[in-house]
Design a protein around this motif. Structure first.
Motif, PDB file in Angstrom:
ATOM      1  N   LYS A 196      12.035  24.038   6.584  1.00 28.76           N
ATOM      2  CA  LYS A 196      11.139  24.922   7.327  1.00 28.76           C
ATOM      3  C   LYS A 196      11.955  25.750   8.310  1.00 28.76           C
ATOM      4  CE  LYS A 196       6.979  24.855  10.248  1.00 28.76           C
ATOM      5  NZ  LYS A 196       5.961  23.992  10.893  1.00 28.76           N
ATOM      6  N   LEU A 197      11.893  27.071   8.179  1.00 30.07           N
ATOM      7  CA  LEU A 197      12.618  27.982   9.058  1.00 30.07           C
ATOM      8  C   LEU A 197      11.638  28.614  10.036  1.00 30.07           C
ATOM      9  CD1 LEU A 197      15.229  29.585   9.820  1.00 30.07           C
ATOM     10  CD2 LEU A 197      14.480  31.320   8.167  1.00 30.07           C
ATOM     11  N   GLU A 198      11.914  28.483  11.338  1.00 28.31           N
ATOM     12  CA  GLU A 198      11.095  29.085  12.376  1.00 28.31           C
ATOM     13  C   GLU A 198      11.960  29.960  13.262  1.00 28.31           C
ATOM     14  OE1 GLU A 198       9.648  25.123  13.668  1.00 28.31           O
ATOM     15  OE2 GLU A 198       7.665  26.076  13.589  1.00 28.31           O
ATOM     16  N   GLU A 199      11.326  30.924  13.921  1.00 27.31           N
ATOM     17  CA  GLU A 199      12.082  31.855  14.761  1.00 27.31           C
ATOM     18  C   GLU A 199      11.245  32.239  15.973  1.00 27.31           C
ATOM     19  OE1 GLU A 199      14.000  36.358  14.503  1.00 27.31           O
ATOM     20  OE2 GLU A 199      13.519  35.272  12.664  1.00 27.31           O
ATOM     21  N   ASN A 200      11.909  32.333  17.123  1.00 22.10           N
ATOM     22  CA  ASN A 200      11.220  32.740  18.343  1.00 22.10           C
ATOM     23  C   ASN A 200      10.905  34.235  18.317  1.00 22.10           C
ATOM     24  OD1 ASN A 200      11.461  30.138  19.365  1.00 22.10           O
ATOM     25  ND2 ASN A 200      13.440  30.581  20.328  1.00 22.10           N
ATOM     26  N   THR A 201      10.029  34.669  19.217  1.00 24.06           N
ATOM     27  CA  THR A 201       9.737  36.085  19.378  1.00 24.06           C
ATOM     28  C   THR A 201      11.024  36.846  19.680  1.00 24.06           C
ATOM     29  OG1 THR A 201       7.545  35.568  20.232  1.00 24.06           O
ATOM     30  CG2 THR A 201       8.395  37.779  20.683  1.00 24.06           C
ATOM     31  N   ARG A 202      11.192  37.979  19.046  1.00 23.28           N
ATOM     32  CA  ARG A 202      12.409  38.773  19.194  1.00 23.28           C
ATOM     33  C   ARG A 202      12.064  40.092  19.891  1.00 23.28           C
ATOM     34  NH1 ARG A 202      17.457  38.914  16.572  1.00 23.28           N
ATOM     35  NH2 ARG A 202      18.443  40.974  16.569  1.00 23.28           N
ATOM     36  N   TYR A 203      12.936  40.501  20.833  1.00 30.61           N
ATOM     37  CA  TYR A 203      12.734  41.736  21.580  1.00 30.61           C
ATOM     38  C   TYR A 203      13.911  42.676  21.341  1.00 30.61           C
ATOM     39  CZ  TYR A 203       9.378  38.740  23.957  1.00 30.61           C
ATOM     40  OH  TYR A 203       8.348  37.883  24.230  1.00 30.61           O
ATOM     41  N   GLU A 204      13.610  43.962  21.167  1.00 32.35           N
ATOM     42  CA  GLU A 204      14.635  44.959  20.837  1.00 32.35           C
ATOM     43  C   GLU A 204      14.374  46.228  21.638  1.00 32.35           C
ATOM     44  OE1 GLU A 204      17.747  46.294  17.824  1.00 32.35           O
ATOM     45  OE2 GLU A 204      16.784  44.346  18.057  1.00 32.35           O
ATOM     46  N   TYR A 205      15.461  46.923  21.973  1.00 34.17           N
ATOM     47  CA  TYR A 205      15.348  48.211  22.669  1.00 34.17           C
ATOM     48  C   TYR A 205      16.262  49.218  21.975  1.00 34.17           C
ATOM     49  CZ  TYR A 205      15.695  51.830  26.231  1.00 34.17           C
ATOM     50  OH  TYR A 205      15.672  53.037  26.884  1.00 34.17           O
ATOM     51  N   GLN A 206      15.733  50.427  21.745  1.00 37.13           N
ATOM     52  CA  GLN A 206      16.500  51.485  21.089  1.00 37.13           C
ATOM     53  C   GLN A 206      16.358  52.782  21.874  1.00 37.13           C
ATOM     54  OE1 GLN A 206      15.724  51.570  16.682  1.00 37.13           O
ATOM     55  NE2 GLN A 206      14.305  49.905  17.174  1.00 37.13           N
ATOM     56  N   THR A 207      17.392  53.591  21.823  1.00 38.25           N
ATOM     57  CA  THR A 207      17.332  54.899  22.483  1.00 38.25           C
ATOM     58  C   THR A 207      18.188  55.892  21.718  1.00 38.25           C
ATOM     59  OG1 THR A 207      17.604  56.058  24.598  1.00 38.25           O
ATOM     60  CG2 THR A 207      19.273  54.423  24.023  1.00 38.25           C
ATOM     61  N   ALA A 208      17.840  57.160  21.816  1.00 41.00           N
ATOM     62  CA  ALA A 208      18.610  58.218  21.152  1.00 41.00           C
ATOM     63  C   ALA A 208      18.429  59.522  21.927  1.00 41.00           C
ATOM     64  CB  ALA A 208      18.161  58.402  19.711  1.00 41.00           C
ATOM     65  N   LEU A 209      19.531  60.214  22.121  1.00 39.39           N
ATOM     66  CA  LEU A 209      19.513  61.539  22.735  1.00 39.39           C
ATOM     67  C   LEU A 209      19.650  62.573  21.629  1.00 39.39           C
ATOM     68  CD1 LEU A 209      19.526  63.235  25.368  1.00 39.39           C
ATOM     69  CD2 LEU A 209      22.034  63.080  25.308  1.00 39.39           C
ATOM     70  N   ARG A 210      18.693  63.509  21.570  1.00 41.32           N
ATOM     71  CA  ARG A 210      18.653  64.499  20.493  1.00 41.32           C
ATOM     72  C   ARG A 210      18.887  65.910  21.017  1.00 41.32           C
ATOM     73  NH1 ARG A 210      13.576  65.259  18.631  1.00 41.32           N
ATOM     74  NH2 ARG A 210      12.536  63.844  20.093  1.00 41.32           N
ATOM     75  N   TYR A 211      19.560  66.706  20.193  1.00 42.72           N
ATOM     76  CA  TYR A 211      19.720  68.131  20.489  1.00 42.72           C
ATOM     77  C   TYR A 211      19.281  68.932  19.271  1.00 42.72           C
ATOM     78  CZ  TYR A 211      21.798  72.683  21.449  1.00 42.72           C
ATOM     79  OH  TYR A 211      21.978  74.044  21.651  1.00 42.72           O
ATOM     80  N   ASN A 212      18.260  69.769  19.451  1.00 38.79           N
ATOM     81  CA  ASN A 212      17.773  70.627  18.371  1.00 38.79           C
ATOM     82  C   ASN A 212      18.592  71.913  18.367  1.00 38.79           C
ATOM     83  OD1 ASN A 212      15.648  68.808  17.691  1.00 38.79           O
ATOM     84  ND2 ASN A 212      14.472  69.596  19.425  1.00 38.79           N
TER      85      ASN A 212
END
Length: 280
Positions: A196-212
């Protein structure tokens, strides 16, 4: 930029790992009401560094991945400043291990299909910032064999909630920020012993700077981090043309991302009374 009612994009983007959904720069920009988007993403990546408990234990643990995602989006305008975009994503591809981890073998097939329906609000700021909420649900029907060390499917349900904010500094510059939390059910048939495989809640943060750079060309640099791994950075260039709207999205992951074959937060139960912490 004007969009046709049907959008086709062929490109490369950061690998959508089972632990987190890596967002392409500008992905939370609202589509026009009534627009339909059919997208095909592709990425090839080679990894060689293996870490255990935060320490590098091998630089010859070669993991090669060829991953694609077929994605369909339909945009529905709920009000002048609010859109709803139901979507279906189907991952597919192959994974091959060699070098020190060659015994893991290889696998190919489809991943767990994903449905999502982001809500996107265009805010009354000077440059029309965007706030979005996106729930995701993974269906455990992807390719999975408990006797294989590598699988594209997880054999467990996964739910993810993302909150995104896009700050437009001007018509050319924008900053994307995305935070997410992910929950999974247990995999009751993990490994050859059916543990039995269990996993805790996972938290992630992402960011990106864009230039059009132009209405049809965007440059972006961004990164992602979580409580379980170091930040990873990507560089991307996307181009589009309209009408009809066609596009190519190119991205490059960090040159030596770490190989982890099981999240640090995972727990494996050998029996109902015995369990241990598993570190990839």
């Amino acid at each position: 930029m004007k969009l046709s009612r049907f959008l086709l994009v062929l490109g490369m983007l950061p690998f959508v790992k089972s632990q987190a959904i890596e967002v392409a720069p500008g992905d939370f920009e609202p589509l026009p009401a009534g627009a339909n988007a059919l997208l095909i993403y592709y990425q090839h990546a080679d990894r060689s560094d293996l870490y255990q408990n935060g320490h590098k234990v091998s630089d010859n643990s070669k993991l090669s991945t060829d991953i694609g995602i077929l994605r369909y989006v339909h945009a529905i305008g709920l009000s002048e400043n609010l859109s709803w975009e139901p979507q279906l994503l189907v991952p597919f591809g192959q994974i091959n291990a060699s070098g020190d981890i060659g015994s893991l073998g290889d696998t190919r097939g489809i991943g767990d299909p994903i449905i999502t329906a982001p809500l996107k609000w265009t805010l009354p700021t000077a440059n029309k910032d965007v706030f979005a909420l996106a729930p995701y649900l993974y269906f455990p029907v992807g390719s999975y064999d408990k006797n294989d060390a590598l699988n594209l499917g997880e054999n467990r349900w996964r739910a993810t909630l993302q909150a995104a904010y896009i700050h437009h500094f001007s018509e050319q510059w924008a900053l994307d920020t995305v935070a997410e939390a992910s929950w999974v059910s247990a995999n009751n048939d993990f490994g050859s012993t059916g543990a039995k495989l269990e996993e805790n809640t996972r938290y992630e943060y992402q960011t990106a700077l864009r230039y059009n750079w132009t209405p049809s060309t965007t440059f972006a640099v961004g990164g992602a981090t979580s409580l379980a791994r170091r930040p990873q950075w990507t560089v991307s260039i996307s181009t589009t043309a309209s009408p009809p709207l066609m596009g190519v999205l190119l991205s490059r992951t960090s040159s030596s991302p770490r190989c982890r074959f099981r999240p640090k937060s995972a727990r494996i139960s050998r029996s109902n009374k015995a369990s241990r912490k598993a570190h990839a």
